[in-house]
Structures are given as C-alpha cells and as structure tokens.
Design a protein around this motif. Structure first.
Motif, PDB file in Angstrom:
ATOM      1  N   TYR A 163      -0.060  20.385  57.009  1.00  0.00           N
ATOM      2  CA  TYR A 163       1.348  20.117  57.124  1.00  0.00           C
ATOM      3  C   TYR A 163       1.865  21.009  55.947  1.00  0.00           C
ATOM      4  CZ  TYR A 163       6.142  18.593  56.294  1.00  0.00           C
ATOM      5  OH  TYR A 163       7.562  18.772  55.897  1.00  0.00           O
ATOM      6  N   LEU A 164       1.519  20.813  54.771  1.00  0.00           N
ATOM      7  CA  LEU A 164       2.051  21.582  53.504  1.00  0.00           C
ATOM      8  C   LEU A 164       1.707  23.220  53.851  1.00  0.00           C
ATOM      9  CD1 LEU A 164       1.181  19.283  50.547  1.00  0.00           C
ATOM     10  CD2 LEU A 164       3.437  19.615  51.707  1.00  0.00           C
ATOM     11  N   LEU A 165       0.423  23.306  54.265  1.00  0.00           N
ATOM     12  CA  LEU A 165      -0.020  24.590  54.447  1.00  0.00           C
ATOM     13  C   LEU A 165       0.493  25.346  55.472  1.00  0.00           C
ATOM     14  CD1 LEU A 165      -3.701  24.312  53.473  1.00  0.00           C
ATOM     15  CD2 LEU A 165      -2.025  25.521  52.181  1.00  0.00           C
ATOM     16  N   ASP A 166       0.763  24.813  56.644  1.00  0.00           N
ATOM     17  CA  ASP A 166       1.242  25.486  57.829  1.00  0.00           C
ATOM     18  C   ASP A 166       2.640  25.305  58.383  1.00  0.00           C
ATOM     19  OD1 ASP A 166      -1.501  25.942  58.109  1.00  0.00           O
ATOM     20  OD2 ASP A 166      -1.919  24.378  59.620  1.00  0.00           O
ATOM     21  N   GLU A 167       3.414  24.140  58.047  1.00  0.00           N
ATOM     22  CA  GLU A 167       4.653  23.869  58.219  1.00  0.00           C
ATOM     23  C   GLU A 167       5.749  23.938  57.186  1.00  0.00           C
ATOM     24  OE1 GLU A 167       5.065  20.514  60.960  1.00  0.00           O
ATOM     25  OE2 GLU A 167       2.792  20.432  61.220  1.00  0.00           O
ATOM     26  N   VAL A 168       5.351  24.139  55.985  1.00  0.00           N
ATOM     27  CA  VAL A 168       6.342  24.281  54.927  1.00  0.00           C
ATOM     28  C   VAL A 168       6.553  25.637  54.487  1.00  0.00           C
ATOM     29  CG1 VAL A 168       6.587  23.696  52.454  1.00  0.00           C
ATOM     30  CG2 VAL A 168       5.606  22.079  54.035  1.00  0.00           C
ATOM     31  N   ASN A 169       7.904  25.883  54.561  1.00  0.00           N
ATOM     32  CA  ASN A 169       8.383  27.380  54.379  1.00  0.00           C
ATOM     33  C   ASN A 169       9.317  27.361  53.075  1.00  0.00           C
ATOM     34  OD1 ASN A 169       7.278  28.566  56.835  1.00  0.00           O
ATOM     35  ND2 ASN A 169       8.954  27.227  57.716  1.00  0.00           N
ATOM     36  N   ILE A 170       9.373  28.759  52.602  1.00  0.00           N
ATOM     37  CA  ILE A 170      10.202  28.828  51.346  1.00  0.00           C
ATOM     38  C   ILE A 170      11.640  28.425  51.814  1.00  0.00           C
ATOM     39  CG2 ILE A 170      11.395  30.483  49.963  1.00  0.00           C
ATOM     40  CD1 ILE A 170       8.485  32.100  49.813  1.00  0.00           C
ATOM     41  N   GLY A 171      12.075  27.730  50.860  1.00  0.00           N
ATOM     42  CA  GLY A 171      13.652  27.239  51.095  1.00  0.00           C
ATOM     43  C   GLY A 171      13.555  25.686  51.603  1.00  0.00           C
ATOM     44  N   ASP A 172      12.424  25.307  51.846  1.00  0.00           N
ATOM     45  CA  ASP A 172      12.385  23.757  52.348  1.00  0.00           C
ATOM     46  C   ASP A 172      12.537  23.049  51.266  1.00  0.00           C
ATOM     47  OD1 ASP A 172      11.776  24.707  55.021  1.00  0.00           O
ATOM     48  OD2 ASP A 172       9.785  23.869  55.080  1.00  0.00           O
ATOM     49  N   GLU A 173      13.037  21.810  51.481  1.00  0.00           N
ATOM     50  CA  GLU A 173      13.348  20.769  50.363  1.00  0.00           C
ATOM     51  C   GLU A 173      12.296  19.634  50.391  1.00  0.00           C
ATOM     52  OE1 GLU A 173      17.342  18.870  50.358  1.00  0.00           O
ATOM     53  OE2 GLU A 173      18.216  21.059  50.248  1.00  0.00           O
ATOM     54  N   ILE A 174      11.740  19.182  49.417  1.00  0.00           N
ATOM     55  CA  ILE A 174      10.606  18.310  49.364  1.00  0.00           C
ATOM     56  C   ILE A 174      10.746  17.075  48.322  1.00  0.00           C
ATOM     57  CG2 ILE A 174       8.214  17.767  48.863  1.00  0.00           C
ATOM     58  CD1 ILE A 174       7.356  20.203  49.922  1.00  0.00           C
ATOM     59  N   LEU A 175      10.671  15.993  48.773  1.00  0.00           N
ATOM     60  CA  LEU A 175      10.928  14.779  47.993  1.00  0.00           C
ATOM     61  C   LEU A 175       9.731  14.429  47.170  1.00  0.00           C
ATOM     62  CD1 LEU A 175      13.557  13.422  47.775  1.00  0.00           C
ATOM     63  CD2 LEU A 175      12.593  11.295  49.157  1.00  0.00           C
ATOM     64  N   THR A 176       9.713  14.313  45.941  1.00  0.00           N
ATOM     65  CA  THR A 176       8.533  13.842  45.074  1.00  0.00           C
ATOM     66  C   THR A 176       8.816  12.742  43.895  1.00  0.00           C
ATOM     67  OG1 THR A 176       8.621  15.270  43.016  1.00  0.00           O
ATOM     68  CG2 THR A 176       8.004  16.637  45.081  1.00  0.00           C
ATOM     69  N   SER A 177       7.706  12.345  43.603  1.00  0.00           N
ATOM     70  CA  SER A 177       7.705  11.210  42.436  1.00  0.00           C
ATOM     71  C   SER A 177       7.966  12.243  41.281  1.00  0.00           C
ATOM     72  CB  SER A 177       6.517  10.325  42.438  1.00  0.00           C
ATOM     73  OG  SER A 177       5.354  11.422  41.931  1.00  0.00           O
ATOM     74  N   GLY A 178       8.329  11.346  40.155  1.00  0.00           N
ATOM     75  CA  GLY A 178       8.037  11.994  38.833  1.00  0.00           C
ATOM     76  C   GLY A 178       6.723  12.160  38.444  1.00  0.00           C
ATOM     77  N   PRO A 179       6.381  13.123  37.190  1.00  0.00           N
ATOM     78  CA  PRO A 179       5.141  13.197  36.858  1.00  0.00           C
ATOM     79  C   PRO A 179       4.418  11.999  36.746  1.00  0.00           C
ATOM     80  CG  PRO A 179       6.453  14.985  36.003  1.00  0.00           C
ATOM     81  CD  PRO A 179       7.299  13.760  36.612  1.00  0.00           C
ATOM     82  N   ALA A 180       3.115  11.711  37.078  1.00  0.00           N
ATOM     83  CA  ALA A 180       2.394  10.452  36.339  1.00  0.00           C
ATOM     84  C   ALA A 180       0.909  10.633  36.304  1.00  0.00           C
ATOM     85  CB  ALA A 180       2.409   9.650  37.827  1.00  0.00           C
ATOM     86  N   GLY A 181       0.216   9.920  36.096  1.00  0.00           N
ATOM     87  CA  GLY A 181      -1.274  10.051  35.863  1.00  0.00           C
ATOM     88  C   GLY A 181      -1.752   9.979  34.562  1.00  0.00           C
TER      89      GLY A 181
END
Lengths: 496, 386
Positions: free
Chosen positions: B125-143
């Motif tokens: 999905y990330l490689l084939d369907e995501v384009n420049i300009g798209d919005e993505i929700l993420t967590s804050g940095p962790a680990g």
C-alpha cells in the motif's frame, strides 16, 4: 436507572482499591483508565530481560501475618492477599555521605538505637530519649485515630496536641547536636517530598514508627503485581474496566453528579464518581467551572504542585553484592543540610542532588534473572525546569543528568556503570505523560503541614463526587490504598 | 476530628492564617485549563498528522517517504527510534512501525524507508498507493533502539540486514553530518548487490569520514561485485575490527539475521550488555519459531470471541492483533514486535503461542494478559479488549 452505581476515574492505587471495595459490596462499578494498564504509579515496564519497578521502594504498614499492620488489614479485607507474596526487608536503610557518614540501620527498634549510639556515642542518651518520644507520640496517634477514640482532647493526648504540627527540624534540633546524626535520622523526608524544616513531626514519627514496628516490605512481581491482583479481584467481583479510555467530563445537574463522559464520547450515567485523577485535573479539566463551588478553587490556590522525580532504571549483569550494594535502600547524600538538598530539587542539574538507590535483589534474589540485579536510582525533581526546556534539548539533558548521578553512584558502588545492561530514564515529564498529572507530582500537592487533612477536607462539596489518592491526602502506597478504601465506604453509605 | 478539637493543636492558628494568605496570593490553576499537559504533547504527541512531501526511489524494491508536519512542529527523537504509521487499507485499520531514517537534527521532516515485503499488506500500500501530497497519521517517535552516551562508549559496531539499515541510517547521518566523535563499523548484509538501500550514500559518507567504516556484504553477488561475500561471520568481524574490546554492538534486521549472527557474537564472548538488538516486527512465518506445535498449520482457523464485540475468525499463522483489526476492532498498537505492550489484552480462555521475544510483565503473564501483536491462536480463544 443509572448505567453504573459508581464510575471510578483512574486505576491508581486509590482508584483500584475504591473500585474493588465498592464492587465487593455489590455495587455496579465501572473503572476508567486512560493508560493500557492498571496501577498509575504502581506499574512496571520491561526492557530486555528486566522488568523495572516504577515507584515502589518500601511498602509501609504491612506487618506480618501474626502482627498485621494497617495496610495488611486493608488488603486483607479485599481478599487479594492470597495472590501476593510479600517480602520483609532486613534493613531500614543505609545513609552514605561520602567521606563523612556511612551507616546502615537495621529494622528492630533496639538495634536501630544501638547502631546510632555506636556511631554517635556523644549523643547516646539523646538517641534513646528521641525514640522513646517518637513511640510515646505515636502511641497517642494510635489511641486517638487508629482506634477512633470518640473523645479526643489535649488532656488525654498531650503529646499529639503539642507536637503534631511542629516541624521535624525543630524536634531534631531540640534533641541532637551533630548534623550527621540528624541526617541519619531524617532521610525518609524524601518519601514525603518536603524537608524536615517543613515536614510535620507527626509525619516523620509515622514514617519511623511504621517502618520500625511493621517493617519495610516489598512484594514479588513488584507493584504491578499488586495492581493486577486488585484489578483481577475487582473483575471477579463483577466490576467492569475500560483501558485506553480517559474520562473527559463529570456531568453535574442540580449540584449532583449524573454522568461521566468519556473521551470516546459516550455518556455513562451514574450517581457517584470516585476521582483518582489529580485534583487539578478533576476540578479544572473534568468539572465545569460553574459546577464547582468557588471556594474549591480558592482552596487550591493555597496549594502548590508537589515534586516529581528523576529516575534511572538500571538492569545490571551482576549480583548486587559485587557492586557493594548490600542494603535494599541506600540514601546517598551530598550535604547534611536538608534545606540545601531540597533546594536542589528545583534545579535541572543533578550535579549536587542527593539520591536514593533501591535494589530489591538484596531482599529477593528472584527479582531479576539469576546473575543479574536491578536498581532504581531516584532523586526528587520538580517539573518546572524541565518544562522550560525546548523539546530539542530534552534528550541531551536527560542523559546529562543521568551521567551526573551515575558518576556519583560510581563512588559508592564502584563498577555500577560498566555493569549496566539495560537502562532507561524517567524525568518529571515522563511522569506527567504517564500519570496525566500536571507537574508529574507522584505525591500530589506539596505536603506541608497546611496541606494535611486537618486543614483540607478530602471530600469535595459536590453531591456524588468523591476523591481519593495522593492529591487528596497523604502520598505513598499505604495512604493512597487506604484513602481508596475509605472513599469507597463513604460511597457505599450513600448508595444504601 | 471536629474543628473545635483540631483548633486546640498547637500551631493551628498560625497555619490557618498562612492558608488564608496563600489563598489570596497563590496560583489560579484554572488559567492552565486545557494546556496543563501541552509540554508533554510537544514531546510525546499521541498522534501526528503528516503530509508526504517527497517520495525517493532508493532501490527497485524500496522507497523513502518524506513526511512533514502539516500544522505543527515535529517532536524530537533519538536516532534509531521509529514512528508507527496508522493506515486504513480496504476498510482495515492497522499500524506498522518504521524506523526513522533521517537524522534527528533534520527537524522539518521524518523519512521512513519502506521495502516491499512479499505479500506485504501495508508495504504494498505504501509503495503503490501513496502519493506526494497525501496525509498520513502516525504515532509520535518511540522505541528503545538508540545510542545511550552513558553506557555505549565511542566505538560502535552496527550489524544490519536488508531494510534493517533504516535505524542505523539515522544514527550514521547524525554522526557524519554533525561531526560527532564516535566511530561506527557498519556491516550491512544483503541478498543481492542491486538492492542495497542507501549503498551510494554510505560509500560517500565512508569516503569522507574516517569515523564511518562501511562493510557491505552480499550473499549472492553479481559478477561486477568486488566487495565482501556470503554472510557476516565472526571471522569477518574479527578481521575488520581487530579487537572487540570496548565496542558496543547494535543489531537490526530480519529474524534470519539474528538467528545467524547471535551465535557468532556469542562465540566471540561479547558480553550481553554490549549487544543491543532492535525488536523488528513479526516473523514472516510464525510456525517456524521454536516451540510452535507441529500439529497446528498456519492456515488453520479458530474462533475468536471478543467480549462484548462478537465472534470472529482468527488464523493460527496471523497475530491476534491482525485478526482483531480485520474484525474491525481497534486496539492501540505501536511496535508490533511484542515490546511496547500497547496492544495488551486479557485472554479469557483458549491457548495462544506468545513469541518468546515478547516482553510480557511477570504479573501480566500470571493474570492472563497477552501482547496481541505477538500472540497467535492455537485453539478457539476468548479475549477481553476493553
């Protein structure tokens, strides 16, 4: 018909105990917790092959099965004791002020007195008299409060009425000359968060009496085991719990609690709310200002948010003895002047901070895998300087402070740094994050004499609202667990 | 105690007067309404809304998504940490953790580098369907895979396999670009030499910085390859490092890398405290893990009852977290490697296989809690996810 008889906000010690006590008596209880695990401060986290204890150092008021202390009795009434294994510590603590003092106190009263007399022979008599005084004072506290004397008076309890509000420093100065002796006797002030100059003598006497008479304890699996056990009993008693579910608003109608709205938008109707959230969260965030009598905000204005902590959690690849850690509880001091020491808690730097190193492996070799040990190295730190940092400075400061503390720990426990296998650091901001408390105050508001329940009644004047935990009384495991149980009793009375 | 009795305690009146004065001059906590916890949010936001501002083709199978904040500043992180991408793909909401490959001093964006996983639900999905300009929700940095200056010293050995290079890229770029006094020996294993992520950049960094030593190792090299071949072995480590004394080892890669390299390190007598290992996702085939019962096939289906939510199907070879997500039940999740415990749930009945690497608290294990991202059903199960 309300959805629940009681909604408890927050699964800290007091929330868990309150929820469980209500559910056991047949009330329909919902427990809301914003985190994904019960306990609040009483939790743990895993790194590598270690499970780090967040906050428990020495459990007070436990006592043995034969001679139970007040905490054991409270826990016993909820039926969780069978699930828990408590371990008595063989020492009160060791105090080290490098180059000046190094003394380890056992837990028997006579042995404590003898050890202090041996170290401070010039003040032999004063030491004996001081402990007699502490005991005589506390005997009155027991008679008046624990045994709930209906007829309390200065004539009957002269020591209590004379000394309860006197500060600890005044008493220490009255009995002793050597500042090192005063230091050796008063290091427990860090368990209360204010220095002897401000700590009511009744609190200091309670600490010494309780730890000596009922012994300091630890439990297998740490405080998380206690939290999980309380939750399990709560579930067995029919209680419902929701994790990852913060409360957003306590809804009041006609001056009485009618519902709780969660952050997910549900409205849960109830006549009783037990808030284990911080007092600031409860009255500023959860309640609407118009629903709160103005004097509550006035009362809060007279209070200050208490200290938080800077803690290094250490997992080491050797047994504690190899590092010279022979006591569970080790206070490392940088000065005999507690006021100067306390002043350091308002600074960012840990260069001059005294600290405590707790290592449960001394009392319980199974606390971490064979051939390892773990320790918590903790110093009192208010959140304020940390709040002033820009986010980009945060991680550098965290490591800088850790290095400052470890460099000094190295002098007392040579080899400690090079034996570290896992390490994590909690700052006041970490405590804020996980507790949801402004200031990350694990002790609630500062605990000056003016903040005792003698002056601030724990029950807020809103019908159906009850509060419990360190923000509404004393801090620590025994007091918060007890406050949850007593709030529950008040709720059950209302429900009846 | 009644007030008229309390009043008789010595010192009562003085304190009473203090309180009255403080009420006048103290702090009105109401002014912080809604803002008391902002300092925490700046460091540890629960979610971030980011925009894809660039997509960089790294190799035939990998791209870097450059994610910039929309209306905020990005929280700081330590090189080596990850963010978890929260995506909804064909009505299934799920998460994946990706190490941040950009260095912490690049404060305007986070880079995450994604390699195609065969049959990978999210990577495709990330490689084939995501384009420049798209919005993505993420967590804050962790680990917890990062360099700790207090204990790790200045000589570091990084051992990476395939896409396991990503956390190291953040660390190496930080050291190289900021001129930090730390030496890195990077051993980077790949199957083929036409698919080495960041190869040219690493060669360039190593050429310019004596502190960064780069040893690419290729399992099936092409004819034109003139570097190290085969696997990363202890002989290779010893030859290049000369001595292991005082060095800290960091490992990140697929399960196969750990299975091979950990015994090699053990033979070199490297103490455990000198080895850090990233928890790097779920195994591609759980049935090959030690302790997996031979009679349960990955395709076997079980009934998964979720208290108050219904009855669903769960495959033995898929984590319970993934099965829950397919059923439309959202549990918070972050690392998806058994480490962070966000997806903790109570197992009411049934049997699960919990990955041995999962870090489950002792008391959680006793009271029946599992980390659903690292737990696989071995029978019909009942869960409580509230």
């Amino acid at each position: 018909m309300a959805d629940f008889d009681v909604v408890v906000i927050g699964a800290g010690n007091a929330g868990l105990m309150g929820a469980l006590t209500c559910a056991k008596k047949g009330a329909k209880v919902l427990l809301l917790e914003r985190h994904n695990i019960p306990g609040g401060c009483a939790t743990s986290f895993c790194r590598g092959r270690f499970e780090f204890e967040i906050s428990l150092h020495q459990l007070s008021g436990m006592g043995s099965a034969e001679r139970p202390g007040p905490l054991r009795s409270v826990l016993n009434s909820t039926g969780v004791l069978d699930r828990l294994e408590f371990i008595e510590m063989k020492d009160l603590y060791r105090v080290t002020y490098p180059g000046k003092l190094d003394i380890a106190l056992p837990t028997e009263k006579n042995a404590v007195v003898a050890k202090l007399q041996e170290t401070f022979p010039k003040e032999k008599d004063a030491i004996a008299k001081f402990f007699d005084f502490v005991y005589a004072f506390f005997a009155e506290v027991i008679g008046a409060f624990y045994l709930a004397d209906p007829d309390i008076s200065p004539q009957k309890y002269p020591l209590y009425f004379k000394y309860a509000l006197v500060d600890t420093q005044t008493i220490l100065d009255e009995y002793f000359k050597d500042p090192l002796l005063k230091l050796a006797l008063s290091v427990y002030w860090t368990y209360m968060g204010v220095p002897p100059r401000h700590l009511p003598f009744s609190d200091m006497a309670a600490l010494l009496f309780s730890y000596i008479e009922f012994k300091p304890y630890h439990l297998k699996g740490g405080s998380q085991m206690l939290s999980n056990a309380l939750l399990e009993s709560f579930r067995s008693a029919g209680g419902k719990v929701r994790f990852n579910c913060p409360a957003e608003r306590i809804i009041i109608q006609n001056g009485a609690v009618v519902a709780v709205k969660t952050a997910l938008g549900e409205e849960i109707s109830t006549r009783c709310v037990l808030s284990n959230a911080s007092a600031i969260t409860t009255f500023v965030e959860l309640l609407h200002e118009n629903d709160v009598p103005a004097h509550m905000y006035e009362q809060m204005r007279a209070r200050t948010v208490g200290t938080s902590f800077f803690t290094i959690y250490l997992g080491m690849d050797c047994e504690p003895g190899r590092l010279g850690i022979n006591e569970t509880t080790n206070f490392i001091s940088t000065t005999e002047d507690a006021d100067a020491d306390y002043a350091q808690s308002k600074r960012l730097s840990c260069e001059k901070s005294s600290f405590l190193l707790s290592c449960y492996n001394v009392a319980d070799s199974s606390f971490s895998p064979p051939g390892t040990s773990q320790a918590a190295l903790v110093t009192m730190k208010y959140a304020e300087p940390w709040l002033r940092l820009s986010p980009s400075q945060y991680y550098d400061e965290k490591f800088r402070c850790a290095e400052q503390l470890l460099r000094r720990a190295e002098k007392v426990f040579p080899g400690i740094t090079s034996s570290i296998e896992e390490m994590d650091i909690a700052t006041p901001l970490t405590h804020m994050r996980y507790l949801g408390h402004p200031g990350g105050g694990a002790y609630g508001f500062d605990q000056y004499a003016k903040d005792s329940t003698l002056f601030v009644p724990p029950t807020p004047p809103i019908e159906g609202l009850y509060c419990a935990g360190s923000w509404y009384g004393s801090a620590g495991y025994q007091p918060t667990l007890t406050s949850g149980a007593s709030a529950a009793r008040a709720i059950l009375k209302k429900l009846r | 105690m009644r007030e008229e009795i309390i009043k008789q305690i010595e010192g009562y009146e003085t304190i009473r007067r203090d309180i009255e004065a403080l009420k006048k001059y103290g702090y009105d906590y109401r002014i912080d309404r809604g803002e008391a916890m902002q300092a925490v949010e700046r460091l540890h936001p629960s979610t971030l809304c980011l925009r894809v501002v660039d997509i960089i083709e790294e190799t035939p199978s990998a791209k870097t998504l450059r994610l910039a904040p929309i209306n905020a500043t990005l929280p700081p992180f330590m090189a080596g940490q990850y963010i978890s991408l929260i995506v909804e793909i064909r009505n299934v909401r799920t998460t994946r953790a990706y190490s941040i490959s950009s260095p912490p001093h690049c404060t305007g964006y986070y880079d995450v580098t994604v390699r195609r996983v065969s049959e990978g639900f999210v990577s495709s999905y990330l490689l084939d369907e995501v384009n420049i300009g798209d919005e993505i929700l993420t967590s804050g940095p962790a680990g917890n895979f990062y360099y700790n200056p207090v204990i790790h010293g200045k000589e570091l050995v990084f051992i990476a396999g395939g896409s396991g290079i990503t956390p190291f890229m953040g660390m190496i770029r930080e050291i190289a670009q900021r001129g930090i006094d730390r030496t890195v020996h990077l051993f980077y294993g790949n199957r083929n030499d036409d698919d080495i992520i960041f190869h040219d950049e690493l060669l360039e960094i190593a050429r310019k910085n004596a502190r960064i030593r780069y040893y690419p190792v290729v399992e099936h090299p092409s004819k034109s390859w003139n570097g190290l071949e085969g696997y990363i072995t202890r002989e290779m480590l010893l030859e290049k490092l000369k001595t292991i004394d005082g060095k800290a080892f960091f490992l990140c890669g697929p399960q196969g890398l750990y299975d091979f390299i950990e015994p090699q390190l053990a033979q070199l007598n490297i103490p455990r405290k000198k080895i850090r290992r990233e928890m790097y996702g779920q195994p591609s085939d759980v049935t090959r893990q030690s302790g997996w019962p031979a009679d349960v096939a990955a395709s076997r289906e079980f009934e998964m009852r979720v208290e108050g939510k219904g009855v669903f199907t769960a495959k033995a070879g898929e984590s319970l977290l993934a099965s829950l997500e397919r059923a439309g039940i959202v549990l918070p999740s972050l690392c998806r490697s058994g480490e962070c415990s966000m997806c903790r749930a109570k197992l009411l009945s049934g049997k699960v296989y919990q990955l041995p690497v999962a870090l489950v608290r002792k008391s959680d294990a006793i009271f029946g809690y599992i980390h659903t991202c690292a737990a696989y059903p071995l029978s019909d199960v009942a869960l409580e996810c509230d």
